[in-house]
Design an enzyme around this catalytic site. Structure first.
Site, PDB file in Angstrom:
ATOM      1  N   LYS A   9      54.668  -3.419  79.578  1.00  0.00           N
ATOM      2  CA  LYS A   9      53.334  -3.127  80.120  1.00  0.00           C
ATOM      3  C   LYS A   9      52.312  -2.913  78.993  1.00  0.00           C
ATOM      4  O   LYS A   9      51.220  -3.465  79.045  1.00  0.00           O
ATOM      5  CB  LYS A   9      53.359  -1.865  81.011  1.00  0.00           C
ATOM      6  CG  LYS A   9      54.246  -1.983  82.235  1.00  0.00           C
ATOM      7  CD  LYS A   9      54.125  -0.761  83.139  1.00  0.00           C
ATOM      8  CE  LYS A   9      54.573   0.543  82.511  1.00  0.00           C
ATOM      9  NZ  LYS A   9      56.021   0.609  82.181  1.00  0.00           N
ATOM     10  N   ARG A  84      52.195   6.047  89.075  1.00  0.00           N
ATOM     11  CA  ARG A  84      53.608   6.178  88.742  1.00  0.00           C
ATOM     12  C   ARG A  84      54.412   6.651  89.952  1.00  0.00           C
ATOM     13  O   ARG A  84      55.603   6.794  89.881  1.00  0.00           O
ATOM     14  CB  ARG A  84      53.681   7.215  87.629  1.00  0.00           C
ATOM     15  CG  ARG A  84      54.794   7.189  86.640  1.00  0.00           C
ATOM     16  CD  ARG A  84      54.790   6.000  85.735  1.00  0.00           C
ATOM     17  NE  ARG A  84      55.594   6.214  84.556  1.00  0.00           N
ATOM     18  CZ  ARG A  84      55.170   5.995  83.329  1.00  0.00           C
ATOM     19  NH1 ARG A  84      53.951   5.566  83.100  1.00  0.00           N
ATOM     20  NH2 ARG A  84      55.983   6.179  82.311  1.00  0.00           N
ATOM     21  N   ARG A 118      62.779  -0.046  70.167  1.00  0.00           N
ATOM     22  CA  ARG A 118      61.316  -0.167  70.081  1.00  0.00           C
ATOM     23  C   ARG A 118      60.773   0.634  68.896  1.00  0.00           C
ATOM     24  O   ARG A 118      61.214   1.745  68.634  1.00  0.00           O
ATOM     25  CB  ARG A 118      60.730   0.342  71.389  1.00  0.00           C
ATOM     26  CG  ARG A 118      59.241   0.313  71.469  1.00  0.00           C
ATOM     27  CD  ARG A 118      58.790   0.323  72.883  1.00  0.00           C
ATOM     28  NE  ARG A 118      58.843   1.634  73.509  1.00  0.00           N
ATOM     29  CZ  ARG A 118      58.331   1.877  74.725  1.00  0.00           C
ATOM     30  NH1 ARG A 118      57.778   0.902  75.410  1.00  0.00           N
ATOM     31  NH2 ARG A 118      58.391   3.074  75.242  1.00  0.00           N
ATOM     32  N   ARG A 149      59.411   6.473  69.227  1.00  0.00           N
ATOM     33  CA  ARG A 149      58.841   7.452  70.152  1.00  0.00           C
ATOM     34  C   ARG A 149      59.888   8.490  70.512  1.00  0.00           C
ATOM     35  O   ARG A 149      61.042   8.154  70.736  1.00  0.00           O
ATOM     36  CB  ARG A 149      58.355   6.734  71.419  1.00  0.00           C
ATOM     37  CG  ARG A 149      56.849   6.618  71.498  1.00  0.00           C
ATOM     38  CD  ARG A 149      56.422   5.760  72.635  1.00  0.00           C
ATOM     39  NE  ARG A 149      56.845   6.267  73.926  1.00  0.00           N
ATOM     40  CZ  ARG A 149      56.479   5.728  75.082  1.00  0.00           C
ATOM     41  NH1 ARG A 149      55.685   4.679  75.095  1.00  0.00           N
ATOM     42  NH2 ARG A 149      56.901   6.233  76.225  1.00  0.00           N
ATOM     43  N   ARG A 160      64.407   8.496  82.118  1.00  0.00           N
ATOM     44  CA  ARG A 160      63.171   7.779  82.481  1.00  0.00           C
ATOM     45  C   ARG A 160      63.474   6.619  83.424  1.00  0.00           C
ATOM     46  O   ARG A 160      62.704   6.331  84.344  1.00  0.00           O
ATOM     47  CB  ARG A 160      62.471   7.265  81.215  1.00  0.00           C
ATOM     48  CG  ARG A 160      61.827   8.392  80.414  1.00  0.00           C
ATOM     49  CD  ARG A 160      61.463   7.947  79.017  1.00  0.00           C
ATOM     50  NE  ARG A 160      60.458   6.907  78.979  1.00  0.00           N
ATOM     51  CZ  ARG A 160      60.312   6.057  77.973  1.00  0.00           C
ATOM     52  NH1 ARG A 160      61.125   6.109  76.927  1.00  0.00           N
ATOM     53  NH2 ARG A 160      59.364   5.160  78.013  1.00  0.00           N
TER      54      ARG A 160
HETATM   55  P1  AMP Z   1      54.661   5.709  79.074  1.00  0.00           P
HETATM   56  O1  AMP Z   1      53.962   5.683  77.752  1.00  0.00           O
HETATM   57  O2  AMP Z   1      53.860   5.022  80.162  1.00  0.00           O
HETATM   58  O3  AMP Z   1      56.084   5.215  78.988  1.00  0.00           O
HETATM   59  O4  AMP Z   1      54.749   7.251  79.519  1.00  0.00           O
HETATM   60  C1  AMP Z   1      55.462   8.194  78.756  1.00  0.00           C
HETATM   61  C2  AMP Z   1      55.651   9.467  79.540  1.00  0.00           C
HETATM   62  O5  AMP Z   1      54.360  10.031  79.868  1.00  0.00           O
HETATM   63  C3  AMP Z   1      56.332   9.301  80.881  1.00  0.00           C
HETATM   64  O6  AMP Z   1      57.754   9.310  80.773  1.00  0.00           O
HETATM   65  C4  AMP Z   1      55.821  10.535  81.651  1.00  0.00           C
HETATM   66  O7  AMP Z   1      56.462  11.707  81.205  1.00  0.00           O
HETATM   67  C5  AMP Z   1      54.378  10.613  81.161  1.00  0.00           C
HETATM   68  N1  AMP Z   1      53.472   9.809  82.031  1.00  0.00           N
HETATM   69  C6  AMP Z   1      52.785   8.689  81.696  1.00  0.00           C
HETATM   70  N2  AMP Z   1      52.052   8.231  82.711  1.00  0.00           N
HETATM   71  C7  AMP Z   1      52.278   9.093  83.738  1.00  0.00           C
HETATM   72  C8  AMP Z   1      51.832   9.160  85.083  1.00  0.00           C
HETATM   73  N3  AMP Z   1      50.994   8.248  85.600  1.00  0.00           N
HETATM   74  N4  AMP Z   1      52.284  10.182  85.854  1.00  0.00           N
HETATM   75  C9  AMP Z   1      53.117  11.127  85.375  1.00  0.00           C
HETATM   76  N5  AMP Z   1      53.596  11.113  84.116  1.00  0.00           N
HETATM   77  C10 AMP Z   1      53.188  10.109  83.293  1.00  0.00           C
END
Ligand code: AMP
Length: 205
Positions: A9, A84, A118, A149, A160
């Site tokens: 994404k 999400r 990654r 990360r 996750r």
């Molecule tokens: P990402 O960078 O999109 O993989 O997000 C990393 C982490 O941020 C996720 O595992 C969640 O803990 C938090 N997070 C990101 N976007 C959301 C969202 N829309 N709702 C809730 N938690 C989020």
């Protein structure tokens, strides 16, 4: 952009943002900035992210409403990592019109390798993979420092992926039923995925 963690994404959204000239809004990125900048909510947010859990909806909704209300979003924007869950998808319906949802589809067994291999650039957020850059911790795009990360470690990745299956995957049907969903095979090179994404969007416009 919807899809499992590691489905591409971020990579595809950042390419689209350059092509379309509209902002890329990654809720994960905004949350990581809150933590890095010592925001008062940073420690609380970190606890959720480190556990691989979703940050509570009320916090995320306030962040997104603030971001999409800014002037640079007037011509549109690309959401990455939001919504999400179904609650967030419903809340988004009330504040903005979703034109199109791209679902990046990757076989589940590929995701663990994609996430644990990654490497993310600290300076420009470019995403690379050990299968391309080997042991190098230098960003191939800007020369900045690459990092792993904190939530890309195997234990958190498992969690996750579980959260994705249980809480996020239902939004695919939510948008399919509304005729907004475009499925794209994301188990290809980033160039090939981008070409399919661009083609799908061309047909839509
Ligand atoms: P990402 O960078 O999109 O993989 O997000 C990393 C982490 O941020 C996720 O595992 C969640 O803990 C938090 N997070 C990101 N976007 C959301 C969202 N829309 N709702 C809730 N938690 C989020």
């Amino acid at each position: 952009m919807v899809g499992a963690p590691g489905s591409g994404k971020g990579t595809q959204a950042s390419r689209l943002t350059k092509a379309l000239g509209i902002p890329h809004i990654s809720t994960g990125e905004i949350l990581r900035e809150y933590i890095a900048n010592g925001h008062p909510l940073g420690n609380r947010i970190k606890e959720f992210i480190d556990r691989g859990a979703l940050v509570p909806d009320d916090m995320i909704l306030a962040i997104v409403a603030d971001r999409i209300g800014r002037e640079d979003c007037e011509r549109g924007f690309i959401l990455d990592g939001f919504p999400r869950d179904i609650e967030q998808a419903n809340a988004l319906e009330n504040v903005s019109q979703v034109d199109c949802v791209i679902n990046l589809d990757v076989p589940e067994e590929r995701l663990m390798d994609r996430l644990t291999g990654r490497r993310t650039c600290k300076s420009c957020n470019h995403i690379s993979h050990v299968s391309i850059i080997g042991d190098s911790m230098v960003c191939p795009d800007c020369g900045g420092e690459l990092t792993v990360r904190a939530d890309d470690v195997p234990e958190t990745v498992h969690k996750r992926l579980e959260v994705y299956e249980r809480q996020t995957k239902p939004i695919i049907d939510f948008y399919r039923q509304r005729g907004k969903l475009i499925d794209v095979n994301s188990d290809q090179t980033p160039d090939d995925v981008f070409s399919d994404v661009s083609e799908a969007l061309r047909k839509l416009c």
